[in-house]
Write an enzyme that holds these catalytic residues in place. Sequence first.
Site, PDB file in Angstrom:
ATOM      1  CB  SER A  72      -0.877  -0.037   1.259  1.00 47.06           C
ATOM      2  OG  SER A  72      -1.714   1.081   1.288  1.00 47.06           O
ATOM      3  CE  LYS A 118      -4.355  -0.414  -0.023  1.00 47.34           C
ATOM      4  NZ  LYS A 118      -4.601   1.038   0.147  1.00 47.34           N
ATOM      5  CE  LYS A 158     -10.930   1.669   1.809  1.00 47.00           C
ATOM      6  NZ  LYS A 158      -9.566   2.175   1.525  1.00 47.00           N
ATOM      7  CG  ASP A 177     -22.039   9.354  -4.983  1.00 47.72           C
ATOM      8  OD1 ASP A 177     -23.286   9.262  -5.008  1.00 47.72           O
ATOM      9  OD2 ASP A 177     -21.431  10.411  -4.725  1.00 47.72           O
ATOM     10  CB  THR A 184     -21.774   9.962  -8.725  1.00 47.49           C
ATOM     11  OG1 THR A 184     -22.975  10.704  -8.875  1.00 47.49           O
ATOM     12  CG2 THR A 184     -20.690  10.854  -8.163  1.00 47.49           C
ATOM     13  CD  GLN A 230      -5.532  -0.005   9.802  1.00 47.21           C
ATOM     14  OE1 GLN A 230      -6.673  -0.413   9.975  1.00 47.21           O
ATOM     15  NE2 GLN A 230      -4.974   0.019   8.625  1.00 47.21           N
ATOM     16  CE1 TYR A 259      -1.447  -1.453  10.434  1.00 44.88           C
ATOM     17  CE2 TYR A 259      -1.141  -0.276  12.514  1.00 44.88           C
ATOM     18  CZ  TYR A 259      -1.190  -0.281  11.123  1.00 44.88           C
ATOM     19  OH  TYR A 259      -0.993   0.881  10.437  1.00 44.88           O
ATOM     20  N   GLY A 274       1.002  -1.226   4.397  1.00 43.52           N
ATOM     21  CA  GLY A 274       1.366   0.147   4.089  1.00 43.52           C
ATOM     22  C   GLY A 274       2.536   0.655   4.903  1.00 43.52           C
TER      23      GLY A 274
HETATM   24  O1  S5P Z   1     -10.597  -1.871   5.970  1.00 41.34           O
HETATM   25  C1  S5P Z   1      -9.669  -1.338   5.387  1.00 41.34           C
HETATM   26  C2  S5P Z   1      -9.630  -1.252   3.991  1.00 41.34           C
HETATM   27  C3  S5P Z   1      -8.507  -0.696   3.373  1.00 41.34           C
HETATM   28  S1  S5P Z   1      -8.387  -0.794   1.666  1.00 41.34           S
HETATM   29  N1  S5P Z   1      -8.615  -0.841   6.094  1.00 41.34           N
HETATM   30  C4  S5P Z   1      -7.513  -0.260   5.496  1.00 41.34           C
HETATM   31  O2  S5P Z   1      -6.581   0.129   6.204  1.00 41.34           O
HETATM   32  N2  S5P Z   1      -7.466  -0.141   4.113  1.00 41.34           N
HETATM   33  C5  S5P Z   1      -6.318   0.532   3.432  1.00 41.34           C
HETATM   34  O3  S5P Z   1      -5.152  -0.229   3.669  1.00 41.34           O
HETATM   35  C6  S5P Z   1      -6.022   1.950   3.900  1.00 41.34           C
HETATM   36  O4  S5P Z   1      -6.703   2.897   3.108  1.00 41.34           O
HETATM   37  C7  S5P Z   1      -4.512   2.048   3.741  1.00 41.34           C
HETATM   38  O5  S5P Z   1      -4.211   2.467   2.421  1.00 41.34           O
HETATM   39  C8  S5P Z   1      -4.008   0.617   3.912  1.00 41.34           C
HETATM   40  C9  S5P Z   1      -3.467   0.279   5.285  1.00 41.34           C
HETATM   41  O6  S5P Z   1      -2.320   1.036   5.554  1.00 41.34           O
HETATM   42  P1  S5P Z   1      -1.370   0.782   6.849  1.00 41.34           P
HETATM   43  O7  S5P Z   1      -0.363   1.885   6.735  1.00 41.34           O
HETATM   44  O8  S5P Z   1      -2.219   0.881   8.075  1.00 41.34           O
HETATM   45  O9  S5P Z   1      -0.754  -0.587   6.651  1.00 41.34           O
END
Ligand code: S5P
Length: 263
Positions: free
Chosen positions: A34, A58, A91, A94, A98, A207, A209, A227
């Site tokens: 990513s 990505k 993602k 809409d 659109t 987020q 992990y 990412g």
């Molecule tokens: O549920 C999701 C879906 C996506 S596509 N959670 C996410 O984190 N992503 C994407 O994955 C997000 O937009 C980012 O580009 C990547 C995760 O990045 P990282 O830096 O946290 O590994």
Amino acid sequence: MSLSFVDRSKLTKNPIAKKLFLLMEQKKTNLCASADLTKAQDLLEFANNIGPEICLLKTHIDILEDFSDEVIHKLTTLSRKHQFLLFEDRKFADIGNTARLQYEKGIFKIASWADIINAHILPGKGIIEGLLQSNGKKEKGLLLLAQMSSQGNLITENYTAKAIEMAHAYEEFVIGFISQEKVSDHPAHLHLTPGVSLQAKSDSLSQSYRTIDDIIFSSQSDIIIVGRSLYMDKDPLKRAKMYRKKGWESYAKRISSNFHSHS
Ligand code: S5P
């Protein structure tokens, strides 16, 4: 039953999914990088550096501060040089008309270069129709957001089930899901999972992990999306090699444990 990527390449009706299954097997990688970088030069250097280790790059093309058509030209050249596909993580969310305009038009012209795109199913099937009817690359694959990695997201089990239904209804276009685990039993469906880190458990913006083995072996997903753990590392190539190796080992373990349990 869990088949190998090569077996599954024969079951999909979509040429991009077929390409991806075969290229994963050929390169022995189920790592998607990513590349959430905001400068074109950084994005291109990163892609060139880790290109040999990945099956997919990505992008969030709209975060580039210095976007130009040249970036796309260079990215597609790199994708051919290193044999990876391009996944624009737009993602779409809409109404069909659109989403179609966002995919095809504007400065990014995503439909002209992205092999893979993704969409939320919240608006209903019109969004899939709109993206399907767009002009652009003939070979294209769509991933549906079936689950998300962020804490507190509003996706329910019922919503996930709807995503699977829609994937079946558009089997020539929808190649799989962004999810946290294998959600569909159809072997042609790919599962891609973000929220991967061997060290961090979360970030400051919800987020979450998980580890590679948890995702690929225990949860039976196919591809890890990584990412910050890659591009923020001081040696992204070394890191990518490590994530690639672990991702592939977990996949190989899954296939062979499946083989033993069925033999
Ligand atoms: O549920 C999701 C879906 C996506 S596509 N959670 C996410 O984190 N992503 C994407 O994955 C997000 O937009 C980012 O580009 C990547 C995760 O990045 P990282 O830096 O946290 O590994």
